[in-house]
Design an enzyme around this catalytic site. Structure first.
Site, PDB file in Angstrom:
ATOM      1  N   CYS A  36      51.796   8.876 118.056  1.00  0.00           N
ATOM      2  CA  CYS A  36      51.446  10.257 117.728  1.00  0.00           C
ATOM      3  C   CYS A  36      52.219  11.205 118.643  1.00  0.00           C
ATOM      4  O   CYS A  36      52.625  10.827 119.744  1.00  0.00           O
ATOM      5  CB  CYS A  36      49.930  10.424 117.940  1.00  0.00           C
ATOM      6  SG  CYS A  36      49.303  12.095 117.820  1.00  0.00           S
ATOM      7  N   GLY A  37      52.404  12.423 118.200  1.00  0.00           N
ATOM      8  CA  GLY A  37      53.042  13.428 119.038  1.00  0.00           C
ATOM      9  C   GLY A  37      52.272  13.705 120.322  1.00  0.00           C
ATOM     10  O   GLY A  37      52.829  14.204 121.296  1.00  0.00           O
TER      11      GLY A  37
END
Length: 163
Positions: A36-37
């Site tokens: 995920c970012g």
């Protein structure tokens, strides 16, 4: 007994534990993902854990694959990523769902007890965080964009005094 301590959870290595194990601790409960970012928040979460574990802080990470399939691996793969890439030592749990009909009862409780913006219970993304005081009361919910460093001032008043 506080309702939070009634929940049973499965650790990432398959053991079943009751959250009563964490009674009298300050908890930060987070739905996490390794692709995920916001995955770099593992570093900040681990930093908080190392800094305040001796004063009663425990971070509980719950992998979830409901947001953009950003946690596709098995529990052993997740554990390897967390330990090798981020040095995670705080407790990690088996992959769960946080929204929908199959949401884990713990997250149903957290969302109901501490809804988000405009009263919405739905978790919007990975790295939503719930802060729980030592008595088991959910005191605040934080958005994924809130970095672990930004939580420090919220956590400090809930910790045990320095030894």
């Amino acid at each position: 007994m506080t309702e939070l301590y009634r929940f049973d959870v499965e650790t990432i290595d398959g053991k079943h534990v009751n959250l009563g194990l964490y009674k009298n601790k300050t908890l930060l409960i987070v739905n996490v993902a390794s692709k995920c970012g916001f995955t770099s928040q593992y570093d900040g979460l681990e930093e908080l854990y190392k800094k305040y574990a001796d004063r009663g802080l425990v971070i509980l990470g719950f992998p979830c694959n409901q947001f953009g399939s950003q946690e596709p691996g098995s529990e052993s793969e997740i554990l390897d990523i967390c330990r090798l890439n981020y040095g995670v030592t705080f407790p990690l749990f088996a992959k769960i769902e946080v929204n929908g009909d199959r949401a884990h009862p713990l997250f149903v409780y957290l969302k109901r007890t501490c809804p988000g913006l405009f009263g919405s219970e739905k978790i919007k993304w990975n790295f939503t965080k719930f802060l729980v005081d030592p008595a088991g009361k959910v005191v605040k919910r934080f958005a994924p964009t809130t970095s672990p460093a930004q939580l420090e001032q919220e956590i400090l008043p809930l910790l045990q005094p320095k030894a």
